[in-house]
Design a protein around this motif. Structure first.
Motif, PDB file in Angstrom:
ATOM      1  N   PHE B  52       0.829  -1.189   0.000  1.00 52.94           N
ATOM      2  CA  PHE B  52       0.000   0.000   0.000  1.00 52.94           C
ATOM      3  C   PHE B  52       0.868   1.246   0.000  1.00 52.94           C
ATOM      4  O   PHE B  52       2.031   1.215   0.428  1.00 52.94           O
ATOM      5  N   ILE B 108     -10.257  -3.967  -1.406  1.00 53.25           N
ATOM      6  CA  ILE B 108      -9.539  -3.260  -0.349  1.00 53.25           C
ATOM      7  C   ILE B 108     -10.581  -2.629   0.574  1.00 53.25           C
ATOM      8  O   ILE B 108     -11.494  -1.931   0.099  1.00 53.25           O
ATOM      9  N   PRO B 111      -9.369   1.741   3.510  1.00 55.92           N
ATOM     10  CA  PRO B 111      -7.983   2.194   3.373  1.00 55.92           C
ATOM     11  C   PRO B 111      -7.691   3.542   4.051  1.00 55.92           C
ATOM     12  O   PRO B 111      -6.586   3.755   4.530  1.00 55.92           O
ATOM     13  N   THR B 118      -6.019  -1.682   7.325  1.00 52.45           N
ATOM     14  CA  THR B 118      -6.490  -1.842   5.954  1.00 52.45           C
ATOM     15  C   THR B 118      -6.427  -3.324   5.594  1.00 52.45           C
ATOM     16  O   THR B 118      -5.378  -3.963   5.736  1.00 52.45           O
ATOM     17  N   ALA B 120      -7.368  -6.645   2.854  1.00 51.64           N
ATOM     18  CA  ALA B 120      -7.469  -6.963   1.431  1.00 51.64           C
ATOM     19  C   ALA B 120      -7.912  -8.395   1.246  1.00 51.64           C
ATOM     20  O   ALA B 120      -7.613  -9.273   2.051  1.00 51.64           O
TER      21      ALA B 120
END
Lengths: 211, 172
Positions: B52, B108, B111, B118, B120
């Motif tokens: 990220f 995602i 975020p 975060t 995923a």
């Protein structure tokens, strides 16, 4: 119907696709019908099956989308233990590829049995568990399809589903596959049970747009 | 109008790393990222991984945890599980034949929310001409910091001949 999407003033709407400017109702309908407006998930076709059907066919597929999204809901079969499968076509459904598929998927039941399934010589993609004929023994899955309309790349899929199978057990399945025998445009595909017929199910095909 | 909203499309050639920045904002809580047909310069049995990028443009290279199932059409499956890593595992890529194509879809979650990590979810599929098999992956991951994340970085140990990324927001 206007094909000139006009301006009120000199300030353009900040959008790079065709629909810059002030739009009439007809303009909106025209743009949405051609996939240039309306969000990024575009419903291409829906088929609702309520009686015995040998195959659900999606054909005349355009080359507008790099990724397609397919949902198959409440699928039932007239044959216990049959699987929902998929084959692709490069001649708009006149014929289908019947060999050369690769797949790999992982599945498990609520009772704690987990297994792998794989093949490099399959006749189709398998996208559901072994469905049943009793009430509520139904399959539900989604499928991402990559490069279907691209003649330079192999068509690949990912899928993820949740079924009540012929034993009455809950079974999940996820995995993927590729048709690597030819890098070619596939302008149609069909969904069918590997044994027997589809008796019910709702099938929706979406294109994922770039707007 | 559908709930999926296109945000950006980025392509690049001859690079080992691609950052797509300023795409995650407070407009959406959930984002969908597609990686289409990454074409590697060379490499067999390798991964396209991702990290990220903070809202300030910094690539985060620590504090990732992930678990991924690797499914082969011609052999037993495997898993890759790790904590405290410098990346998340993504696309199992095994060949530099351009026809192999394939794709990856990432979801995602949260975020830009600085009160939570975060997260995923990853799924990908491709063909490996070099190994004569389809390889699919399915996995989860988390960045265990509460940084505000504004973008994503894909990278590989060798160059991408080409790479193509699309980002969408999911409207509520």
């Amino acid at each position: 119907m206007s094909n000139e999407y006009g301006y009120v003033d000199v300030s353009n709407i900040n959008q790079t696709k065709q629909n810059a400017g002030v739009l009439t109702v007809d303009d909106l309908y025209d743009l949405q019908s051609n996939g240039h407006l309306g969000g990024s998930l575009q419903l291409i076709e829906e088929q609702d099956i309520t009686s015995s059907t040998s195959a659900v066919i999606f054909d005349n597929l355009s080359s507008n989308y790099e990724v397609h999204f397919l949902t198959c809901m409440n699928v039932t079969s007239d044959t216990d233990g049959s699987y929902l499968t998929m084959q692709v076509s490069n001649d708009n459904g006149s014929s289908y590829r019947t060999s050369g598929y690769h797949y790999a998927h992982f599945h498990g039941t609520g009772g704690g049995t987990f297994s792998e399934s794989r093949s490099t010589t399959a006749g189709q993609f398998f996208i559901s568990g072994n469905l049943g004929t009793a009430a509520n023994e139904k399959g539900n899955t989604y499928v991402y399809i990559y490069n279907l309309s691209n003649s330079s790349f192999y068509t690949s899929i990912n899928h993820h589903g949740s079924d009540v199978i012929a034993t009455g057990a809950l079974r999940f399945m996820w995995g993927g596959g590729t048709y690597p025998a030819n890098a070619e445009t596939h302008d149609a595909f069909k969904l069918f049970m590997n044994s027997g017929s589809i008796t019910e199910g709702n099938f929706k095909l979406f294109g994922i747009k770039e707007l | 109008m559908s709930a999926l909203r296109f945000i950006s499309e980025t392509t690049a050639t001859s690079t080992s790393s691609l950052s797509v920045t300023d795409v995650f904002t407070s407009d959406f809580s959930v984002y969908k990222v597609e990686l289409i047909r990454p074409d590697l310069n060379t490499g067999t049995g390798t991964y396209v991984d991702f990290r990220f990028v903070t809202s300030d443009g910094i690539v985060v290279s620590t504090d990732y945890g992930y678990g991924i199932e690797v499914m082969n059409s011609n052999a037993g499956f495997g898993s890759d599980l790790n904590a405290n890593q410098g990346y998340m595992r993504g696309f199992r890529y095994s060949s530099n034949s351009s026809a192999d194509g394939g794709g990856m879809v990432l979801w995602i979650f949260e975020p830009t929310n600085t009160s939570t990590y975060t997260f995923a979810r990853v799924q990908a599929g491709s063909y490996s001409t070099a190994e004569s098999k389809n390889v699919s992956t399915k996995g989860i991951g988390v960045l265990q910091t509460t940084d505000s994340i504004g973008g994503i970085n894909f990278f590989h140990t060798n160059n991408f001949d080409s790479i193509h990324v699309k980002v969408y927001g999911l409207r509520q």
